[in-house]
Design a protein around this motif. Structure first.
Motif, short mmCIF file in Angstrom:
data_model
loop_
_atom_site.label_atom_id
_atom_site.label_comp_id
_atom_site.label_asym_id
_atom_site.label_seq_id
_atom_site.Cartn_x
_atom_site.Cartn_y
_atom_site.Cartn_z
N LYS A 116 0.82 -1.22 0.00
CA LYS A 116 0.00 0.00 0.00
C LYS A 116 0.85 1.26 0.00
N GLU A 117 2.02 1.21 -0.68
CA GLU A 117 2.90 2.37 -0.78
C GLU A 117 2.65 3.07 -2.12
N ALA A 118 2.37 4.35 -2.05
CA ALA A 118 1.96 5.10 -3.23
C ALA A 118 3.10 5.26 -4.22
N ILE A 119 2.75 5.30 -5.50
CA ILE A 119 3.71 5.64 -6.56
C ILE A 119 3.57 7.14 -6.80
N THR A 120 4.46 7.93 -6.22
CA THR A 120 4.35 9.38 -6.29
C THR A 120 4.78 9.89 -7.67
N PRO A 121 4.31 11.09 -8.05
CA PRO A 121 4.75 11.67 -9.33
C PRO A 121 6.27 11.79 -9.42
N LEU A 122 6.92 12.12 -8.28
CA LEU A 122 8.37 12.26 -8.28
C LEU A 122 9.04 10.91 -8.55
N ARG A 123 8.48 9.84 -7.97
CA ARG A 123 9.04 8.50 -8.19
C ARG A 123 8.84 8.07 -9.64
N PHE A 124 7.69 8.40 -10.18
CA PHE A 124 7.41 8.09 -11.58
C PHE A 124 8.40 8.82 -12.49
N ALA A 125 8.67 10.10 -12.18
CA ALA A 125 9.63 10.88 -12.96
C ALA A 125 11.03 10.28 -12.87
N ALA A 126 11.40 9.80 -11.67
CA ALA A 126 12.72 9.19 -11.49
C ALA A 126 12.84 7.92 -12.34
N MET A 127 11.77 7.11 -12.38
CA MET A 127 11.80 5.90 -13.20
C MET A 127 11.95 6.25 -14.68
N ALA A 128 11.20 7.27 -15.13
CA ALA A 128 11.28 7.68 -16.53
C ALA A 128 12.69 8.17 -16.87
N LEU A 129 13.29 8.92 -15.96
CA LEU A 129 14.64 9.44 -16.17
C LEU A 129 15.66 8.30 -16.23
N ALA A 130 15.51 7.33 -15.33
CA ALA A 130 16.44 6.21 -15.30
C ALA A 130 16.34 5.35 -16.55
N PHE A 131 15.11 5.07 -17.00
CA PHE A 131 14.94 4.25 -18.19
C PHE A 131 15.46 4.97 -19.43
N THR A 132 15.28 6.29 -19.47
CA THR A 132 15.81 7.06 -20.59
C THR A 132 17.33 6.97 -20.62
N GLY A 133 17.95 7.07 -19.44
CA GLY A 133 19.40 6.95 -19.37
C GLY A 133 19.89 5.58 -19.79
N MET A 134 19.18 4.53 -19.34
CA MET A 134 19.57 3.17 -19.70
C MET A 134 19.48 2.96 -21.21
N PRO A 266 33.63 1.09 -25.96
CA PRO A 266 33.42 2.52 -26.18
C PRO A 266 32.71 3.21 -25.01
N PHE A 267 33.16 4.44 -24.72
CA PHE A 267 32.51 5.25 -23.70
C PHE A 267 32.65 6.70 -24.13
N GLY A 268 31.64 7.16 -24.87
CA GLY A 268 31.69 8.51 -25.41
C GLY A 268 30.56 9.38 -24.87
N LEU A 269 30.12 10.32 -25.70
CA LEU A 269 29.10 11.28 -25.28
C LEU A 269 27.80 10.58 -24.91
N ARG A 270 27.38 9.59 -25.72
CA ARG A 270 26.12 8.90 -25.45
C ARG A 270 26.16 8.19 -24.10
N GLU A 271 27.26 7.48 -23.84
CA GLU A 271 27.38 6.76 -22.58
C GLU A 271 27.44 7.73 -21.40
N THR A 272 28.15 8.83 -21.57
CA THR A 272 28.24 9.83 -20.50
C THR A 272 26.87 10.41 -20.18
N LEU A 273 26.11 10.74 -21.22
CA LEU A 273 24.77 11.29 -21.01
C LEU A 273 23.88 10.27 -20.28
N GLY A 274 23.97 9.01 -20.69
CA GLY A 274 23.17 7.97 -20.04
C GLY A 274 23.51 7.82 -18.57
#
Length: 300
Positions: A116-134, A266-274
């Motif tokens: 019964k732990e809420a999925i907060t908007p901030l937590r949702f944003a963190a997940m979206a940010l992490a998946f984008t980086g991955m 390789p570890f360039g700009l794309r990897e650094t951004l991720g």
């Protein structure tokens, strides 16, 4: 504050993820020795299992008191890592990692339903940010791979299994992390050995070839794997399962950096951004909490 139990738990999960990001180094050494990959996994579990066996003997009463509930939790943790290791064998490494690291979604959903732990908007944003980086690190844009073979399904199932572990640990914090750690290795070796004997029985003949790689494996296990596993099973006692999944994504960051440093990948700009996006996802909630504290009339 870093002195709070929650803050220490977050650091524990970040550290555990970093340890698993180095998981490939002794594996590579064992593979170069000519072992079948399933027997590589078996040896990887065998070394820590032998080391923790005396602890298991000393704490048998704790295991007895934990009963079936404890055994289910540690069995699920062993299943998770063995499946993840096998998925790397039976599918592309990138797909295995991506499918495993859908784990924060399963953790957040199970935490919402079971705890019964809420999925907060901030937590949702963190997940979206992490998946984008991955996805940025692996050069896949916004395309998440769907399971297409047995290895893919193993990767997906391993993430679900670890989310279940995180929820069970959070729901039953009475079980001590040392017992979870010992049980993790003992169940892991049972399953890894069973899979190796079933799927690659001829590979047992080459286990003796691992001698030159064993000192590195033993040192790695003692210094990193056993402490890292303890941290990965202690931290979830105090955190939302979805947050645990996000923090474990330091594995991707450390894995990408160490592979570039030690193997020339390789570890360039794309990897650094991720890497920056994943790091930002891990820091999003702590930074938001700090800003609320500093705001006039704000509190944590």
């Amino acid at each position: 504050m870093l002195g709070t139990v929650e803050s220490r738990a977050k650091l524990a999960c970040l550290g555990a993820g970093a340890v698993w990001g180095l998981f490939w180094i002794p594996l590579r050494g064992l593979e170069h020795a000519g072992l079948h990959q399933l027997w590589v996994i078996t040896l990887y579990f065998a070394v820590p299992s032998l080391i923790v066996l005396p602890i298991a003997a000393l704490r048998w009463r704790h295991f007895a008191r934990g009963g079936l509930d404890l055994q289910i939790t540690i069995l699920a943790s062993g299943v998770a890592l063995v499946l993840y290791s096998m998925s790397i064998i039976y599918t592309e490494v990138v797909r295995a990692i991506l499918l495993f690291y859908l784990m924060p979604i399963w953790g957040a959903l199970l935490g919402w339903v079971v705890l019964k732990e809420a999925i907060t908007p901030l937590r949702f944003a963190a997940m979206a940010l992490a998946f984008t980086g991955m996805l940025t690190i692996f050069g896949l844009g916004l395309r998440v791979p769907l399971p297409q073979n047995i290895g893919d399904w193993m990767g997906l199932a391993s993430g679900v299994a670890w989310a279940v572990v995180a929820v069970r640990i959070r729901a039953n914090p009475v079980h001590e992390a040392v017992d979870l750690t010992v049980g993790f290795f003992l169940w892991g070796i049972v399953m890894a050995l069973g899979a190796a004997l079933l799927l690659a029985p001829a590979g047992v003949a080459s286990v003796g070839q691992a001698g030159p790689a064993m000192p590195m494996l033993i040192a790695f296990v003692v210094v990193l794997v056993i402490p890292g596993t303890y941290l990965s099973l202690w931290g979830p006692k105090h955190l939302n399962p979805g947050v645990v999944g996000l923090l474990f994504m330091t594995e991707i960051v450390v894995g990408a950096i160490s592979a570039a440093w030690l193997s020339g990948e390789p570890f360039g700009l794309r990897e650094t951004l991720g890497v920056l996006l994943i790091a930002g996802a891990s820091l999003l909630e702590p930074l938001a909490r700090l800003m609320r504290r500093r705001a006039p009339g704000g509190r944590a």
